[in-house]
Design a protein around this motif. Structure first.
Motif, PDB file in Angstrom:
ATOM      1  N   LEU A  39       0.835  -1.198   0.000  1.00 43.86           N
ATOM      2  CA  LEU A  39       0.000   0.000   0.000  1.00 43.86           C
ATOM      3  C   LEU A  39       0.868   1.247   0.000  1.00 43.86           C
ATOM      4  O   LEU A  39       1.808   1.362   0.776  1.00 43.86           O
ATOM      5  N   ARG A  40       0.566   2.201  -0.880  1.00 43.49           N
ATOM      6  CA  ARG A  40       1.362   3.421  -1.007  1.00 43.49           C
ATOM      7  C   ARG A  40       0.574   4.699  -0.735  1.00 43.49           C
ATOM      8  O   ARG A  40       1.104   5.788  -0.806  1.00 43.49           O
ATOM      9  N   THR A  41      -0.685   4.568  -0.407  1.00 46.39           N
ATOM     10  CA  THR A  41      -1.515   5.731  -0.117  1.00 46.39           C
ATOM     11  C   THR A  41      -2.083   5.602   1.289  1.00 46.39           C
ATOM     12  O   THR A  41      -2.173   4.509   1.824  1.00 46.39           O
ATOM     13  N   ASN A  42      -2.424   6.733   1.879  1.00 46.08           N
ATOM     14  CA  ASN A  42      -2.953   6.679   3.239  1.00 46.08           C
ATOM     15  C   ASN A  42      -4.475   6.771   3.277  1.00 46.08           C
ATOM     16  O   ASN A  42      -5.051   6.912   4.346  1.00 46.08           O
ATOM     17  N   GLU A  43      -5.141   6.698   2.124  1.00 43.74           N
ATOM     18  CA  GLU A  43      -6.599   6.741   2.096  1.00 43.74           C
ATOM     19  C   GLU A  43      -7.127   5.667   1.163  1.00 43.74           C
ATOM     20  O   GLU A  43      -6.680   5.546   0.023  1.00 43.74           O
ATOM     21  N   ASP A  46      -7.917   1.173  -3.328  1.00 38.99           N
ATOM     22  CA  ASP A  46      -7.294   2.486  -3.471  1.00 38.99           C
ATOM     23  C   ASP A  46      -7.623   3.102  -4.831  1.00 38.99           C
ATOM     24  O   ASP A  46      -7.088   4.129  -5.195  1.00 38.99           O
ATOM     25  N   LYS A  86     -14.719   6.393   3.208  1.00 36.05           N
ATOM     26  CA  LYS A  86     -13.286   6.626   2.977  1.00 36.05           C
ATOM     27  C   LYS A  86     -12.568   6.304   4.280  1.00 36.05           C
ATOM     28  O   LYS A  86     -12.981   6.748   5.355  1.00 36.05           O
ATOM     29  N   SER A 140      -8.943   6.544   6.256  1.00 32.58           N
ATOM     30  CA  SER A 140      -7.623   7.171   6.252  1.00 32.58           C
ATOM     31  C   SER A 140      -6.856   6.746   7.502  1.00 32.58           C
ATOM     32  O   SER A 140      -7.433   6.577   8.570  1.00 32.58           O
ATOM     33  N   LEU A 192       0.533   5.476   7.297  1.00 36.70           N
ATOM     34  CA  LEU A 192       1.176   4.285   6.744  1.00 36.70           C
ATOM     35  C   LEU A 192       2.148   3.634   7.727  1.00 36.70           C
ATOM     36  O   LEU A 192       2.420   2.441   7.645  1.00 36.70           O
TER      37      LEU A 192
END
Length: 176
Positions: A10-14, A31, A139, A141, A144
Motif C-alpha cells: 500500500l502506497r496511499t494513506n486513504e 485504493d 473513505k 484514512s 502508513l
C-alpha cells in the motif's frame, strides 16, 4: 484469495470502500487501482460477517442471540477477540486476545467520522461516511507507519466499516 493485494504494498494513506451487489451485498476495500480486502455476509439475515484480505479470513458473529458482543474468529474457529458496544455510550470496545485494546467512537456528537483510538498509538484510523455516496459510501484514512506497528490493521479497517454499517441499519430500523 489471490485477487487481493497485500497491505505491505500500500502506497496511499486513504482507501475507499466500494459497494457491490444489491441482493447479495458485499463491500470492497480499494485504493482505486487495487483491491485490498472484502466484507461480505455469511447468511441472508446478515448475522455472520466475513472479512477477507490477502492471506487471512476472519468471521465475525454475535456471541448469542440476545447478546450485544461480537466474536472475532479465524477460519479454524479460534477466537481472536471480542467487540463490545458499551451501554449508554457511543463507544465500541475492541479487545483482542493478544492484548491489543482499542475503542471505536465518534469524537463529536454529530460527526460523519468514526475513529479507532488506542492509548498507546492514539488515533489509528478514521472512517468517514460520504454524503450521497451510494457506490462509494466510506473513505478510510490512516498513517502508513501504523502498518508496521499494528499488523491487524486490515482487520481493524474492515471491522470498523462493518460496525458503521450495523449502526446505520439500527438507525434505519429505529426510524421506521
Amino acid at each position: 484469495m489471490d485477487q487481493f493485494r497485500s497491505f505491505d504494498q500500500l502506497r496511499t494513506n486513504e482507501l475507499s470502500v466500494l459497494r457491490h451487489g444489491f441482493f447479495k451485498l458485499w463491500f470492497e476495500l480499494t485504493d482505486g487501482q487495487f483491491c485490498y480486502g472484502k466484507l461480505s455476509y455469511g447468511n441472508f439475515w446478515k448475522t455472520i460477517y466475513i472479512l477477507e484480505v490477502e492471506k487471512k479470513t476472519w468471521i465475525i458473529k454475535r456471541k448469542g442471540i440476545f447478546k450485544r458482543s461480537f466474536l472475532i474468529n479465524d477460519l479454524d474457529g479460534m477466537n481472536l477477540g471480542v467487540v463490545t458496544p458499551e451501554i449508554w455510550s457511543r463507544k465500541i470496545r475492541l479487545s483482542m486476545n493478544n492484548g491489543f485494546e482499542a475503542v471505536y467512537l465518534n469524537k463529536k456528537l454529530i460527526s460523519r467520522t468514526f475513529t479507532l483510538t488506542n492509548d498507546q498509538f492514539g488515533d489509528i484510523l478514521n472512517i468517514r461516511t460520504e454524503l450521497w455516496g451510494f457506490k462509494k459510501p466510506f473513505k478510510i484514512s490512516f498513517d502508513l507507519d501504523m502498518l508496521k506497528k499494528i499488523p491487524e490493521l486490515p482487520l481493524l479497517a474492515l471491522l470498523g466499516v462493518n460496525l458503521v454499517l450495523i449502526k446505520q441499519a439500527k438507525a434505519a430500523n429505529a426510524a421506521s
